[in-house]
Enzyme design. Structure first.
Site, PDB file in Angstrom:
ATOM      1  N   ARG A  45       0.813  -1.228   0.000  1.00  0.00           N
ATOM      2  CA  ARG A  45       0.000   0.000   0.000  1.00  0.00           C
ATOM      3  C   ARG A  45       0.842   1.273   0.000  1.00  0.00           C
ATOM      4  NH1 ARG A  45      -5.734  -0.922   2.768  1.00  0.00           N
ATOM      5  NH2 ARG A  45      -4.766  -0.998   4.809  1.00  0.00           N
ATOM      6  N   LYS A 149      -4.746 -17.493   7.816  1.00  0.00           N
ATOM      7  CA  LYS A 149      -5.368 -17.877   9.086  1.00  0.00           C
ATOM      8  C   LYS A 149      -5.518 -16.637   9.965  1.00  0.00           C
ATOM      9  CE  LYS A 149      -4.008 -20.634  13.092  1.00  0.00           C
ATOM     10  NZ  LYS A 149      -3.497 -19.766  14.104  1.00  0.00           N
ATOM     11  N   HIS A 179      -1.054 -23.516   8.236  1.00  0.00           N
ATOM     12  CA  HIS A 179       0.278 -23.806   7.702  1.00  0.00           C
ATOM     13  C   HIS A 179       0.891 -25.083   8.276  1.00  0.00           C
ATOM     14  CE1 HIS A 179       1.646 -21.505  11.258  1.00  0.00           C
ATOM     15  NE2 HIS A 179       2.710 -22.253  11.177  1.00  0.00           N
ATOM     16  N   LYS A 183       3.590 -28.879   6.751  1.00  0.00           N
ATOM     17  CA  LYS A 183       4.769 -29.519   7.333  1.00  0.00           C
ATOM     18  C   LYS A 183       4.838 -30.966   6.871  1.00  0.00           C
ATOM     19  CE  LYS A 183       4.632 -26.815  11.622  1.00  0.00           C
ATOM     20  NZ  LYS A 183       5.881 -26.064  11.607  1.00  0.00           N
ATOM     21  N   GLU A 217       5.408 -24.610  24.004  1.00  0.00           N
ATOM     22  CA  GLU A 217       6.460 -23.658  23.623  1.00  0.00           C
ATOM     23  C   GLU A 217       7.122 -23.139  24.888  1.00  0.00           C
ATOM     24  OE1 GLU A 217       4.997 -20.464  21.030  1.00  0.00           O
ATOM     25  OE2 GLU A 217       3.311 -21.752  20.602  1.00  0.00           O
ATOM     26  N   ASP A 236      -5.851 -19.945  19.266  1.00  0.00           N
ATOM     27  CA  ASP A 236      -4.618 -19.783  18.498  1.00  0.00           C
ATOM     28  C   ASP A 236      -4.093 -21.129  17.980  1.00  0.00           C
ATOM     29  OD1 ASP A 236      -2.543 -18.261  17.425  1.00  0.00           O
ATOM     30  OD2 ASP A 236      -1.234 -18.612  19.147  1.00  0.00           O
ATOM     31  N   HIS A 241      -4.632 -26.035  14.319  1.00  0.00           N
ATOM     32  CA  HIS A 241      -3.452 -26.914  14.184  1.00  0.00           C
ATOM     33  C   HIS A 241      -3.645 -28.264  14.899  1.00  0.00           C
ATOM     34  CE1 HIS A 241      -1.681 -23.366  12.606  1.00  0.00           C
ATOM     35  NE2 HIS A 241      -1.254 -22.839  13.732  1.00  0.00           N
ATOM     36  N   LYS A 340       2.200 -21.886  26.432  1.00  0.00           N
ATOM     37  CA  LYS A 340       3.386 -21.024  26.291  1.00  0.00           C
ATOM     38  C   LYS A 340       4.177 -21.141  27.588  1.00  0.00           C
ATOM     39  CE  LYS A 340       2.172 -18.041  22.664  1.00  0.00           C
ATOM     40  NZ  LYS A 340       3.127 -18.548  21.695  1.00  0.00           N
TER      41      LYS A 340
HETATM   42  N1  LIG Z   1       3.211 -13.166  10.678  1.00  0.00           N
HETATM   43  C1  LIG Z   1       3.071 -14.438  10.856  1.00  0.00           C
HETATM   44  O1  LIG Z   1       3.999 -15.172  11.190  1.00  0.00           O
HETATM   45  C2  LIG Z   1       1.720 -15.055  10.634  1.00  0.00           C
HETATM   46  C3  LIG Z   1       1.547 -16.347  11.039  1.00  0.00           C
HETATM   47  C4  LIG Z   1       0.336 -16.922  10.822  1.00  0.00           C
HETATM   48  C5  LIG Z   1      -0.667 -16.226  10.214  1.00  0.00           C
HETATM   49  N2  LIG Z   1      -0.512 -14.976   9.803  1.00  0.00           N
HETATM   50  C6  LIG Z   1      -1.616 -14.292   9.117  1.00  0.00           C
HETATM   51  O2  LIG Z   1      -1.090 -13.752   7.927  1.00  0.00           O
HETATM   52  C7  LIG Z   1      -1.716 -12.507   7.648  1.00  0.00           C
HETATM   53  C8  LIG Z   1      -0.644 -11.446   7.503  1.00  0.00           C
HETATM   54  O3  LIG Z   1       0.047 -11.330   8.721  1.00  0.00           O
HETATM   55  P1  LIG Z   1       1.184 -10.239   8.926  1.00  0.00           P
HETATM   56  O4  LIG Z   1       1.770 -10.521  10.246  1.00  0.00           O
HETATM   57  O5  LIG Z   1       2.059 -10.196   7.745  1.00  0.00           O
HETATM   58  O6  LIG Z   1       0.310  -8.886   8.987  1.00  0.00           O
HETATM   59  P2  LIG Z   1       0.838  -7.404   8.742  1.00  0.00           P
HETATM   60  O7  LIG Z   1       2.275  -7.277   9.106  1.00  0.00           O
HETATM   61  O8  LIG Z   1      -0.175  -6.507   9.376  1.00  0.00           O
HETATM   62  O9  LIG Z   1       0.746  -7.251   7.160  1.00  0.00           O
HETATM   63  C9  LIG Z   1      -0.441  -7.099   6.462  1.00  0.00           C
HETATM   64  C10 LIG Z   1      -0.124  -6.216   5.282  1.00  0.00           C
HETATM   65  O10 LIG Z   1      -1.227  -6.177   4.385  1.00  0.00           O
HETATM   66  C11 LIG Z   1      -1.282  -4.883   3.819  1.00  0.00           C
HETATM   67  N3  LIG Z   1      -2.584  -4.678   3.169  1.00  0.00           N
HETATM   68  C12 LIG Z   1      -3.810  -4.537   3.709  1.00  0.00           C
HETATM   69  N4  LIG Z   1      -4.728  -4.335   2.748  1.00  0.00           N
HETATM   70  C13 LIG Z   1      -4.063  -4.334   1.580  1.00  0.00           C
HETATM   71  C14 LIG Z   1      -4.461  -4.146   0.218  1.00  0.00           C
HETATM   72  N5  LIG Z   1      -5.717  -3.906  -0.117  1.00  0.00           N
HETATM   73  N6  LIG Z   1      -3.508  -4.188  -0.729  1.00  0.00           N
HETATM   74  C15 LIG Z   1      -2.211  -4.431  -0.413  1.00  0.00           C
HETATM   75  N7  LIG Z   1      -1.771  -4.594   0.841  1.00  0.00           N
HETATM   76  C16 LIG Z   1      -2.694  -4.558   1.824  1.00  0.00           C
HETATM   77  C17 LIG Z   1      -1.024  -4.012   5.024  1.00  0.00           C
HETATM   78  O11 LIG Z   1      -0.712  -2.708   4.648  1.00  0.00           O
HETATM   79  P3  LIG Z   1      -0.954  -1.499   5.727  1.00  0.00           P
HETATM   80  O12 LIG Z   1       0.028  -1.751   6.814  1.00  0.00           O
HETATM   81  O13 LIG Z   1      -0.695  -0.289   4.917  1.00  0.00           O
HETATM   82  O14 LIG Z   1      -2.359  -1.636   6.185  1.00  0.00           O
HETATM   83  C18 LIG Z   1       0.162  -4.747   5.654  1.00  0.00           C
HETATM   84  O15 LIG Z   1       1.385  -4.365   5.058  1.00  0.00           O
HETATM   85  C19 LIG Z   1      -2.695 -12.279   8.782  1.00  0.00           C
HETATM   86  O16 LIG Z   1      -3.969 -12.707   8.375  1.00  0.00           O
HETATM   87  C20 LIG Z   1      -2.184 -13.144   9.903  1.00  0.00           C
HETATM   88  O17 LIG Z   1      -3.231 -13.555  10.777  1.00  0.00           O
HETATM   89  C21 LIG Z   1       0.668 -14.372  10.011  1.00  0.00           C
END
Ligand SMILES: NC(=O)c1ccc[n+]([C@@H]2O[C@H](COP(=O)([O-])OP(=O)(O)OC[C@H]3O[C@@H](n4cnc5c(N)ncnc54)[C@H](OP(=O)(O)O)[C@@H]3O)[C@@H](O)[C@H]2O)c1
Length: 486
Positions: A45, A149, A179, A183, A217, A236, A241, A340
């Site tokens: 974005r 998720k 995810h 595995k 964990e 969670d 899982h 945890k």
């Molecule tokens: N991180 C992990 O390890 C993890 C593990 C399991 C599951 N997940 C899942 O994976 C998803 C992403 O997690 P995350 O940790 O990466 O979240 P995050 O850091 O908040 O990243 C989400 C990204 O999506 C962008 N976004 C929102 N609407 C958009 C659009 N219309 N076009 C383009 N970009 C857009 C956001 O931009 P802005 O910041 O500008 O809003 C932000 O950069 C979530 O659903 C989370 O529950 C993540």
């Protein structure tokens, strides 16, 4: 071989994409797993030039691979990558994206959208893609959407999300992620059960006493306090899982190993788990929170201190007991636990066989433990004779099979799932009926815990399962295994 096509990665600048997805795609490219012409269309974005995006990718790879990667692969990877800015306040943002993606000279008609965005954005993005015709398949091409998720935060919100996206997508176009299913060690559960004829005859309530499915964990909630406090251990970890691990461990043999048949077998199993009896709730569900303690010699804060809210009742330890209502498993308790800040981390399935030896009555128990992480092993405990003059002295011998050996391919779960998405293989993704069955099981527990404001039992960080959790065991002979080895 997977189809050529374009992976459209929403949330390309988010945490998951930076840490897992983009380095994962690079690793796949390095292993020769990405088709030559496959493109990666990264959507963020923020405005950003191609050069700035290349520098960001380089930064992600440097962090992940400590600068140690092949320059030729890097060049090839960069050629696949296009960054697109989807400004949040631009009403034509999706139109502009469609114009680019519809350029046949640049992209094929095959598009897979990976929504690595916050759950509140899933439905809106699917609507916007549909409005621009980006989800319409034509001339045998594919249009697929991967939803991260969690899929909903309870049964009702999952159904609502489903209703919203099924306006535009068929079930075979929707890839709901858990995810853990990516595995290799989880897939090994099916191989262990169905490629070895020795297990099927004893895989039932005649021979098995109970099953424990564990995910512990040593880590605390870290800087995810707000997310975690609104979520809790049950939602969670157990909601998806651990229930998926349960399904793979206990499902009937699928008609075939096709994605559809595997998912049907899991759905049947999940739908035959009995809801927790609300009139005996305390014997089926237990929660607790960690208090300050020591992990690997270091003092760590308690959950409530990290949160700075002494009134939170969110569980960091959850244990539940479930029964499956079918001929194979009737009457056999299945315990699921996650925590945890426990004494050690590990994800494993422990199967305790019945102690019904008619000749040597005092013979000890047999256990089989399938370990998912950190080690990928299959562990058995059997009774063997102690060498010496006494004929009937025996002890436990441990047999351990390493399911991963030096030289084996190491592909991260997300990498596997991205390849599956491009290849159109849904067997490692959740069907909506699995998601619904899982929420139906955990919703009543979450609701009961949310209403009950009594402070949960506290366990000291670094300790093993709180003794109070024993309340859910069926009888006094049952106990938690402290680790894979006992
Ligand atoms: N991180 C992990 O390890 C993890 C593990 C399991 C599951 N997940 C899942 O994976 C998803 C992403 O997690 P995350 O940790 O990466 O979240 P995050 O850091 O908040 O990243 C989400 C990204 O999506 C962008 N976004 C929102 N609407 C958009 C659009 N219309 N076009 C383009 N970009 C857009 C956001 O931009 P802005 O910041 O500008 O809003 C932000 O950069 C979530 O659903 C989370 O529950 C993540």
């Amino acid at each position: 071989m997977i189809d050529n096509g374009t992976l459209v990665l929403f949330g390309a600048k988010g945490n998951l994409a930076r840490v897992k997805l983009i380095p994962g795609l690079f690793h796949l490219d390095d292993c020769g797993q990405l088709p030559r012409k496959m493109k990666i269309f990264s959507v963020g974005r923020q405005e950003m030039s191609h050069e700035a995006w290349v520098a960001e990718i380089k930064d992600m790879l440097d962090k992940k691979f400590k600068g140690n990667y092949d320059q030729a692969t890097f060049e090839r990877f960069i050629k696949r990558n296009i960054y697109h800015c989807n400004l949040p306040d631009d009403p034509d943002a999706f139109k502009k994206m469609a114009v680019k993606l519809n350029n046949e000279e640049e992209f094929t008609d095959n598009l897979a959208f990976f929504l690595s965005v916050r759950p509140s954005d899933f439905a809106l993005i699917v609507d916007q893609l549909a409005d621009e015709g980006l989800l319409t398949e034509k001339n045998g091409s594919f249009r697929r959407v991967l939803i991260e998720k969690p899929f909903g935060t309870n049964y009702e919100s999952a159904v609502e999300l489903q209703k919203s996206i099924e306006k535009h997508l068929r079930e075979d176009q929707i890839y709901r992620i858990d995810h853990y299913l990516g595995k290799s060690a989880l897939q090994n559960i099916l191989i262990t059960r169905f490629a070895n004829s020795i297990f099927e005859p004893v895989w039932n309530n005649q021979f098995i006493d109970h099953i424990q499915i564990t995910n512990h964990e040593t880590l605390g909630v870290g800087d995810r306090t707000t997310f975690y406090d609104a979520t809790g251990a049950l939602r969670d970890m157990i909601q998806s899982h651990l229930l998926q691990m349960l399904a793979l461990t206990t499902m009937e043999a699928p008609k075939s190993f096709s994605p559809g048949d595997i998912r049907d077998a899991k759905i049947n199993l999940l739908e035959s788990i009995q809801p927790i009896p609300m009139n005996d709730f305390d014997h089926h569900a237990f929660r607790a929170q960690y208090s300050s303690g020591k992990i690997e010699g270091e003092t760590v804060k308690g959950y409530l201190d990290e949160l700075e809210d002494q009134n939170s009742v969110t569980e960091t330890y959850a244990a539940i007991k479930l029964f499956i209502n079918n001929q194979r498993w009737r009457g056999i308790p299945i315990y699921l636990r996650t925590a945890k800040r426990l004494h050690e981390g590990g994800t494993y399935i422990s199967i305790k066989f019945k102690d019904n030896n008619p000749i040597l009555e005092n013979a000890g128990s047999n256990w089989m433990v399938m370990s998912i992480q950190p080690k990928e092993t299959t562990h058995f405990e059997i009774q063997t004779k102690i060498p010496g003059l006494n004929d009937f002295d025996f002890r436990v011998s441990n047999l351990e099979a390493n399911n991963r050996v030096a030289g084996d391919e190491s592909i991260d779960a997300y990498e596997t799932l991205m390849l599956d998405l491009m290849a159109g293989n849904q067997s490692r993704f959740l069907h909506i009926n699995e998601v619904k069955a899982q929420w139906k099981l955990v919703d009543p527990i979450i609701e009961t815990w949310m209403k009950d404001k009594t402070q949960p039992v506290q366990y000291i960080a670094g300790s093993s399962d709180p003794v109070e959790s024993k309340i859910i065991f069926e009888n006094e002979s049952q106990f938690w295994r402290k680790s894979i080895h006992g």
